[in-house]
Design a protein around this motif. Structure first.
Motif, short mmCIF file in Angstrom:
data_model
loop_
_atom_site.label_atom_id
_atom_site.label_comp_id
_atom_site.label_asym_id
_atom_site.label_seq_id
_atom_site.Cartn_x
_atom_site.Cartn_y
_atom_site.Cartn_z
N ALA A 283 63.37 0.40 -2.27
CA ALA A 283 63.32 -0.60 -0.79
C ALA A 283 61.80 -0.67 0.19
N GLU A 284 60.94 0.16 0.14
CA GLU A 284 60.02 0.28 0.52
C GLU A 284 58.86 -0.86 0.38
N GLU A 285 58.70 -0.62 -1.62
CA GLU A 285 58.32 -1.70 -2.06
C GLU A 285 58.50 -2.99 -2.22
N PHE A 286 59.48 -3.38 -2.25
CA PHE A 286 60.36 -4.53 -1.99
C PHE A 286 60.12 -5.13 -0.46
N LYS A 287 60.22 -4.25 0.46
CA LYS A 287 59.80 -4.69 1.53
C LYS A 287 58.22 -5.49 1.94
N GLN A 288 57.03 -4.17 1.36
CA GLN A 288 56.38 -4.93 1.39
C GLN A 288 55.45 -6.36 1.28
N LEU A 289 56.24 -6.23 -0.47
CA LEU A 289 56.14 -7.40 -1.12
C LEU A 289 56.31 -9.04 -0.62
N ASN A 290 57.63 -8.59 0.22
CA ASN A 290 58.22 -9.56 1.12
C ASN A 290 57.34 -9.94 2.80
N ILE A 291 56.74 -9.20 2.87
CA ILE A 291 55.56 -8.98 4.25
C ILE A 291 54.21 -9.43 3.62
N HIS A 292 54.26 -9.56 2.71
CA HIS A 292 52.57 -9.35 1.65
C HIS A 292 53.04 -11.25 0.87
N SER A 293 53.57 -11.75 1.23
CA SER A 293 54.57 -12.84 0.48
C SER A 293 54.41 -13.87 2.14
N SER A 310 58.53 -14.05 -9.87
CA SER A 310 57.63 -13.63 -10.23
C SER A 310 56.34 -13.30 -9.98
N GLN A 311 56.04 -15.14 -9.83
CA GLN A 311 54.34 -14.87 -8.97
C GLN A 311 54.08 -14.25 -7.51
N ALA A 312 55.20 -14.24 -6.72
CA ALA A 312 54.97 -13.56 -5.91
C ALA A 312 54.86 -11.64 -6.76
N GLU A 313 55.16 -11.43 -6.76
CA GLU A 313 55.12 -10.23 -7.69
C GLU A 313 53.85 -9.85 -8.31
N LEU A 314 52.91 -10.60 -9.03
CA LEU A 314 52.41 -11.08 -9.56
C LEU A 314 50.91 -10.91 -8.44
N LEU A 315 51.00 -11.26 -7.71
CA LEU A 315 49.43 -11.81 -6.70
C LEU A 315 49.55 -10.86 -5.64
N TYR A 316 51.04 -10.03 -5.58
CA TYR A 316 50.69 -8.68 -4.83
C TYR A 316 50.31 -7.66 -5.75
N LYS A 317 50.66 -7.67 -7.42
CA LYS A 317 49.98 -6.20 -7.89
C LYS A 317 48.31 -6.48 -8.04
N ASN A 318 47.81 -7.77 -8.27
CA ASN A 318 46.66 -8.47 -8.45
C ASN A 318 46.11 -7.89 -6.17
N LYS A 320 47.00 -6.00 -4.50
CA LYS A 320 46.41 -4.46 -4.63
C LYS A 320 45.60 -3.64 -5.41
N VAL A 321 45.23 -4.56 -6.44
CA VAL A 321 44.36 -4.03 -7.58
C VAL A 321 42.82 -4.64 -6.35
N ASN A 322 42.69 -5.53 -6.16
CA ASN A 322 41.58 -5.89 -5.64
C ASN A 322 41.29 -4.95 -4.05
N LYS A 323 42.19 -4.06 -3.05
CA LYS A 323 42.02 -3.17 -2.79
C LYS A 323 41.51 -2.24 -2.99
N GLU A 324 41.92 -1.72 -4.03
CA GLU A 324 41.88 -0.86 -4.09
C GLU A 324 40.52 -0.70 -5.09
N LYS A 325 39.69 -1.57 -5.89
CA LYS A 325 38.47 -1.74 -6.12
C LYS A 325 36.76 -1.90 -4.82
N LEU A 326 37.52 -2.53 -4.25
CA LEU A 326 36.94 -2.66 -2.81
C LEU A 326 36.92 -1.84 -1.91
#
Length: 526
Positions: A283-293, A310-318, A320-326
């Protein structure tokens, strides 16, 4: 009325017939019976119950609506595959030229093409095939299992049974091996009972085939929805605490936000309230996904959580990956710039406890006044070695040229050759000096000039050629006389005798008297 008789009826008989039909429809009169003793439904319309006139139906009947014409030629049998009828000993006229069978020709023969056909050698005559013709009905033509032998499926059943038997034997062997290892091992605790019982649990989890084949017992499936996922034996959450002042239960949404038993042991409670579940798990992940959208949409991204999840979840995953790389890149830059004191080795005690008599004095601005020599730093990069050099450019000077000290090369972009390059350069220098000295020595002693005699007869003068001086003098006189005659044609006699024989002296005289146009002194020649 089921009868089809075309007899004439009076108006009174027709009225009685209509009244009888109405009574039969109302159930007041018995239904009409056909010739087989079966009742005819009075509600059947007349155009269906009346028989055609050409059937000459005398009694009421509905046979004309049934399949009254049956074809006994229809069959459900199938071809006898592979059956042979007759095998001849000699080739027969009109038979297959390849195998000798009468039931087909050479073009439709399915045997291997023979080098010499049966028509010519009369050997190995193939038997005739059994030719059958069936007249199938509508269903027989479309029956995809027509001609299938159910006994063939026994092979499939036997193969699966053999596989299951081999699997059960393998599981038992593995269990015995693990038991032996447990008995033979010095530490019995290393081999746990869980490893031994894994395969047993797998076999127990399988459903018995006899139960699977029991199709008579059909259990009714329980329809579950998103709001009804609890087990029937569990206590409803609104019955956990019957106190009026306890957590509020909303019957419309079936939600209870607070914990109904806040003072109970958390290990014994199976329900902690909707708020607890809303703030844990996915539920916390879903909340963060909504906030990011929402934030991405505010910043100009074409994204919508409900329209394209699906597009929103894919953008959220990208994201998170870019944030971790930075984050990792920033950390690496900080470690590269300031170092990592935690990973460095400890400072030796000799340096920590070392003493020095040098004294440094500073002024109020922090500048060093006395005690330490500060070398001025340049704004250019120093001590950068390129192309495998061990010294910088300009560390070598010779013959008004800068170079590298390590290899003594004067080309800046050259690759370092080390001591071998120095030796090769010295050898080349010594060789060049020796060549220069030899050339100077040769120049000091000029070679004697050889007297080169001009060519005679257009070629070089051979070494064994000897000219007679008297003949040469006479040839010179003749050449002078010939030139005078060329200047004045009147002096030439009418009858001229030519001598075609030319000697070496004549050729030499011609060469000596010839005017060379390239000669700058030609005008002074007589």
């Amino acid at each position: 009325m089921a009868t089809a008789s075309g007899a004439f009826k009076s108006r009174e008989d027709h009225r009685k017939q209509i009244e009888l039909e109405e009574a039969r429809k109302a159930g007041l009169a018995p239904a009409e019976v056909d010739e087989d003793g079966k009742e005819i439904n009075p509600h059947i319309p007349q155009y269906m119950s009346s028989a055609p006139w050409y059937l000459n139906a005398e009694k009421p009947s509905l046979k004309h609506q049934r399949k009254w014409k049956s074809d006994p030629n229809y069959t459900k049998s199938w071809y006898d595959r592979g059956a042979k009828v007759f095998q001849a000993e000699k080739y027969r006229k009109g038979a297959c030229q390849n195998c000798g069978a009468m039931t087909h020709d050479a073009k439709a023969c399915m045997d291997r093409p023979r080098k010499i056909g049966a028509k010519w050698n009369n050997k190995h005559i193939a038997p005739d095939e059994k030719i059958e013709t069936f007249e199938l009905d509508y269903d027989g033509k479309r029956d995809r299992w027509n001609g299938y032998d159910p006994a063939n499926y026994a092979l499939v059943v036997a193969r699966y049974e053999a596989r299951d038997a081999a699997r059960s034997r393998y599981v038992k062997e593995e269990q015995l091996k693990k038991l032996e290892e447990k008995n033979n091992s010095e530490n019995p605790e290393e081999v746990s009972d869980e490893d031994i019982d894994d395969d047993v649990r797998v076999d127990e989890a399988k459903v018995d085939e006899s139960k699977q084949m029991d199709f008579a017992k059909v259990e009714k499936r329980v329809r579950t929805t998103g709001r009804n996922l609890r087990i029937r034996e569990d206590t409803a959450k609104y019955l956990l605490n019957l106190d009026v002042n306890s957590a509020y239960y909303d019957p419309k949404t079936r939600s209870m936000r607070e914990d109904p038993l806040p003072d109970a042991d958390p290990n014994e409670k199976f329900y902690l309230g909707d708020n607890q579940y809303r703030n844990s798990g996915q539920a916390e992940e879903f909340k963060q996904l909504n906030i990011h959208s929402w934030e991405a949409f505010d910043k100009g991204q074409d994204i919508h959580m409900q329209a394209a999840p699906s597009q929103a979840e894919l953008l959220y995953k990208n994201f998170k990956v870019n944030k971790e790389k930075l984050k990792t890149q920033t950390k690496d830059q900080m470690l590269e710039k300031y170092g990592n004191a935690a990973s460095q080795d400890e400072i030796p005690k000799e340096l920590l406890l070392g003493q020095s008599e040098s004294q440094v004095e500073y002024d109020r601005a922090g500048r060093i006044i006395k005690g330490q020599v500060v070398l001025p730093k340049s704004k250019y990069e120093e001590d950068i070695y390129i192309n495998n050099h061990t010294s910088v450019w300009g560390s070598w000077w010779k013959d008004h040229q800068w170079g590298y000290k390590c290899c003594r090369q004067t080309v800046r972009n050259s690759y370092c050759t080390g001591a071998a390059g120095i030796k090769a350069a010295e050898a080349a220098t010594d060789l060049m000096k020796a060549n220069i000295a030899r050339k100077e020595a040769d120049d000091e002693l000029p070679a004697p000039a050889e007297e080169k005699r001009m060519a005679t007869w257009g070629t070089e003068v051979p070494d064994d050629l000897v000219l007679d001086e008297k003949l040469l003098a006479e040839a010179l006189k003749k050449e002078d006389q010939r030139k005078r005659e060329e200047k004045d044609e009147r002096k030439r006699k009418y009858n001229v005798k030519w001598n075609d024989e030319v000697t070496a002296e004549d050729m030499e005289a011609y060469r000596m008297k010839k005017v060379h146009h390239d000669d700058p002194m030609k005008d002074f020649l007589h």
